[in-house]
Scaffold this motif. Structure first.
Motif, PDB file in Angstrom:
ATOM      1  N   MET A  76       0.884  -1.168   0.000  1.00  0.00           N
ATOM      2  CA  MET A  76       0.000   0.000   0.000  1.00  0.00           C
ATOM      3  C   MET A  76       0.918   1.213   0.000  1.00  0.00           C
ATOM      4  SD  MET A  76      -3.070  -1.186  -0.087  1.00  0.00           S
ATOM      5  CE  MET A  76      -4.333  -0.049   0.452  1.00  0.00           C
ATOM      6  N   CYS A 102     -13.924  -4.495   1.708  1.00  0.00           N
ATOM      7  CA  CYS A 102     -14.375  -3.914   0.441  1.00  0.00           C
ATOM      8  C   CYS A 102     -13.818  -4.665  -0.771  1.00  0.00           C
ATOM      9  CB  CYS A 102     -14.025  -2.432   0.364  1.00  0.00           C
ATOM     10  SG  CYS A 102     -12.366  -2.132  -0.176  1.00  0.00           S
ATOM     11  N   TYR A 122       1.365   5.277  -0.028  1.00  0.00           N
ATOM     12  CA  TYR A 122       0.674   6.516   0.351  1.00  0.00           C
ATOM     13  C   TYR A 122       1.190   7.637  -0.534  1.00  0.00           C
ATOM     14  CZ  TYR A 122      -1.094   4.068   4.422  1.00  0.00           C
ATOM     15  OH  TYR A 122      -1.751   3.179   5.240  1.00  0.00           O
ATOM     16  N   LYS A 128     -11.329 -12.295   1.254  1.00  0.00           N
ATOM     17  CA  LYS A 128     -10.770 -10.958   1.034  1.00  0.00           C
ATOM     18  C   LYS A 128      -9.590 -11.048   0.082  1.00  0.00           C
ATOM     19  CE  LYS A 128     -11.868 -10.108   5.794  1.00  0.00           C
ATOM     20  NZ  LYS A 128     -11.255 -10.145   7.118  1.00  0.00           N
ATOM     21  N   CYS A 139      -7.341  -8.857  -0.456  1.00  0.00           N
ATOM     22  CA  CYS A 139      -6.096  -8.308   0.079  1.00  0.00           C
ATOM     23  C   CYS A 139      -5.415  -9.258   1.052  1.00  0.00           C
ATOM     24  CB  CYS A 139      -6.334  -6.960   0.756  1.00  0.00           C
ATOM     25  SG  CYS A 139      -7.385  -7.057   2.220  1.00  0.00           S
ATOM     26  N   ALA A 142      -9.327  -5.467   6.883  1.00  0.00           N
ATOM     27  CA  ALA A 142     -10.158  -4.845   7.921  1.00  0.00           C
ATOM     28  C   ALA A 142     -11.470  -4.258   7.412  1.00  0.00           C
ATOM     29  CB  ALA A 142      -9.353  -3.743   8.618  1.00  0.00           C
ATOM     30  N   CYS A 143     -11.591  -3.964   6.116  1.00  0.00           N
ATOM     31  CA  CYS A 143     -12.766  -3.191   5.678  1.00  0.00           C
ATOM     32  C   CYS A 143     -13.744  -3.996   4.811  1.00  0.00           C
ATOM     33  CB  CYS A 143     -12.304  -1.950   4.909  1.00  0.00           C
ATOM     34  SG  CYS A 143     -11.627  -2.326   3.274  1.00  0.00           S
ATOM     35  N   ALA A 184      -9.270  -0.721  -0.004  1.00  0.00           N
ATOM     36  CA  ALA A 184      -9.181   0.493   0.815  1.00  0.00           C
ATOM     37  C   ALA A 184      -8.106   0.329   1.882  1.00  0.00           C
ATOM     38  CB  ALA A 184     -10.529   0.808   1.447  1.00  0.00           C
ATOM     39  N   CYS A 185      -8.253  -0.702   2.747  1.00  0.00           N
ATOM     40  CA  CYS A 185      -7.284  -0.857   3.835  1.00  0.00           C
ATOM     41  C   CYS A 185      -6.081  -1.712   3.424  1.00  0.00           C
ATOM     42  CB  CYS A 185      -7.967  -1.446   5.068  1.00  0.00           C
ATOM     43  SG  CYS A 185      -8.410  -3.187   4.875  1.00  0.00           S
ATOM     44  N   LEU A 242      -6.762   7.716   0.034  1.00  0.00           N
ATOM     45  CA  LEU A 242      -6.415   6.383   0.515  1.00  0.00           C
ATOM     46  C   LEU A 242      -5.100   5.954  -0.128  1.00  0.00           C
ATOM     47  CD1 LEU A 242      -9.903   4.713   0.119  1.00  0.00           C
ATOM     48  CD2 LEU A 242      -8.739   5.192   2.277  1.00  0.00           C
TER      49      LEU A 242
END
Ligand code: FES
Length: 260
Positions: A38, A226, A40, A239, A241, A223-224, A218-219, A48
């Protein structure tokens, strides 16, 4: 084990329209082909982080390579990072491709931005003595071809517009090739229809098939919820991810008419 680190952008160069090749110097993290980070984009905390697969890694020197498309706010900010700028990363994430088997005959199929993560996979399979054939499909602007060729793998290229190589997509090209020689394993990364086709062809030639699935994230750490992927197991949704992004193709629900 995953962790946050602040890396320094070592290079960030446009290699095709909208496609950038970035190397980040950071802490040593033990990543493997098929895993992702991920990243940033920095500056705007409302954005995100972006999940970007590793295209390669030189772990001894803490250098990590990402090839990505600048297609939205976050990735456009990534593309604007000059060498020397700091970038925050969480890595390594996801499961990655399984280990190779001795004497493996592998077909590696990639489409579009699914191609970069397969460069590291191809390198590692070729270095371990596997017999590797690579099938790469692009709309019109091939990338990374020289580096794929340098791995020693057999490389076939297709373009949607026929401007280079086979006229069509990577799955069509693979299907033309897939009767002989046989493959033990098919690995694929790219858009879902391509993965579904690769899975279907692998089933016909009785090869194992592992696909790297692209989902919105997203995360990136489970955790999310999505990034749910529909599977055939008791746990209907998994998931992408945390349980993927690489799945055994037999575990996935492809949808009517997707496999052929
Ligand atoms: Fe949050 Fe996968 S991106 S659970």
């Amino acid at each position: 084990m995953k962790r946050y680190f602040d890396g320094i952008v070592h290079r960030n160069k446009r290699i095709a329209p909208g496609v950038f090749d970035m190397t980040v110097a950071g802490e040593a993290v033990a990543a493997r082909p098929g895993q992702f980070a991920m990243l940033y984009p920095g500056g705007d905390s409302r954005l995100l982080p972006r999940p970007i697969s590793f295209c390669g890694a030189d772990e001894k020197n803490g250098l990590y390579r990402f090839v990505y498309q600048a297609a939205g706010g976050g990735t456009t900010l990534l593309a604007a990072l000059e060498p020397g700028r700091t970038i925050r990363a969480l890595a390594p994430l996801g499961n990655g491709f399984p280990e190779t088997r001795p004497g493996e005959r592998a077909a590696i199929i990639g489409g579009g931005l699914g191609v970069p993560p397969l460069l590291w996979l191809t390198r590692s399979r070729a270095a371990s003595g596997a017999e590797v054939s690579v099938f790469l499909g692009f709309r019109s602007d091939p990338i990374l071809l020289r580096e794929f060729a340098e791995t020693g793998a057999g490389v076939s290229v297709s373009t949607d517009d026929g401007s280079m190589g086979f006229h069509g997509n990577a799955a069509d090209m693979f299907e033309n090739f897939a009767d002989e020689p046989a493959f033990d394993t098919v690995y694929a990364c790219g858009p879902k229809p391509l993965l579904a086709r690769a899975a279907g062809i692998a089933e016909k030639i009785r090869a194992a098939c592992y696909v790297s699935v692209e989902e919105r994230m997203a995360c990136g750490v489970g955790a999310c919820y999505c990034c749910a992927v529909e599977t055939r197991g008791e746990t209907k949704y998994r998931k992408c991810c945390a349980d993927g992004p690489v799945f055994d193709a037999k575990e996935l629900v492809w949808g009517a008419g997707a496999v052929g």
